[in-house]
Design a protein around this motif. Structure first.
Motif: not given
Length: 317
Positions: A101-115
């Motif tokens: 992830t670049s140039l911003g908050s990764p929160r949405l990406v982490i929430e989608a990828c962790k599971p």
């Protein structure tokens, strides 16, 4: 090839050497990524390199079909990337191995990828942000230092890597300042679990950019790298060709004015980013120096156009 180099990064991804071929806008492609995997490292491609979801999916399928190893995708996670959610959904659905992830908050990406077991590595330039992404679940941080190509950080690698290694409990991957085996070894000695390296891979047989772009990486050196804000609104490193000298590296008064206006700022950044992408798209595939070519100081060590495998072998020898 050399023996396996064991680090947290190689164990996490199941690769032989702790090297990520960095995602480069309009440079990284499937051929480079496949060659990287076959050479014992991994690679990542910016999702924005593909204009449609159909093209993006076709690229992911091609890599899976032609190479047996992990690869990643780079997502721009700020509001300028209006396709981010679609790109993220495709990455999750098709099971890429990691996302940068670049140039911003990764929160949405982490929430989608962790599971799904997809690793998330986050670009950081300081300790404060590194601790924030660690807290919300990042698997590693990519320490973007002052020698990086593209959007470089403000700190030197000698300062940034040890600082992040001391403060973070997740692996630190160094980005910037590697063009030789000795420099690679130095980053590992400072505590990095691996490196993310881009610019030397521009001048490879597998890269789909113009021969002039590749030749520029051979002919120019570290002293020819300058920062420009014209491409994306964020300072970005480019080769100081005669054309870049002609057009300058600073935003015009109208661009500055738009960026200062709170109401227009978001739209101005999107416009600048779009214009920058168009400029880079032209630069990447045209056959003239009258263009803008992104690269970092590590082109200093590029002496010829070679296969990806040769560069990897030299780094790990």
């Amino acid at each position: 090839m050399a023996e396996k180099i064991k680090t947290d990064l190689t164990e996490m991804l199941g690769i032989k050497y702790p090297i990520i071929m960095a995602p480069m806008f309009l440079v990284s492609n499937t051929a480079m990524t496949i060659a990287a995997i076959k050479s014992g490292i991994t690679g990542a491609i910016p999702a924005l390199n593909y204009r449609t979801d159909k093209e993006f999916r076709a690229a992911l399928t091609e890599i899976r079909d032609k190479a047996d190893g992990p690869f990643g995708i780079n997502l721009i996670v700020n509001k300028s990337n209006i396709r981010m959610k679609e790109q993220l959904n495709t990455c999750v659905e098709m099971g890429v191995d990691f996302i940068i992830t670049s140039l911003g908050s990764p929160r949405l990406v982490i929430e989608a990828c962790k599971p799904k077991g997809i690793k998330v590595f986050c670009d950081v330039v300081d300790v404060e942000y590194a601790l924030k992404v660690q807290e919300i679940g990042a698997d590693a941080v990519i320490a973007v230092n002052s020698k990086a190509g593209g959007h470089a950080g403000p700190m030197s690698y000698t300062e940034l890597i040890p600082l992040l290694v001391e403060k973070c409990t997740i692996p630190v991957i160094s980005a910037g300042g590697v063009g030789t085996a000795a420099q690679f070894k130095e980053k590992l000695a400072l505590g990095a679990s691996g490196i993310s390296m881009g610019s030397p891979f521009i001048a490879t047989e597998e890269a789909g950019v113009s021969e002039d772009y590749k030749r520029a990486c051979v002919d120019y050196g570290a002293d020819d790298i300058v920062m420009t804000t014209k491409l994306s609104g964020t300072p970005c490193t480019v080769i100081n060709t005669p054309y870049v000298q002609e057009i300058g590296t600073k935003q015009s008064w109208i661009e500055k004015l738009l960026n200062k206006n709170k109401t227009l700022k978001k739209y101005a950044k999107m416009l600048t980013f779009y214009k920058g992408m168009k400029s880079l798209q032209k630069a990447a595939f045209s056959a003239t120096y009258k263009t803008v070519w992104c690269a970092g100081p590590s082109i200093e060590y590029v002496k010829s156009i070679r296969p990806v495998r040769d560069i990897v072998e030299e780094l790990v020898a």
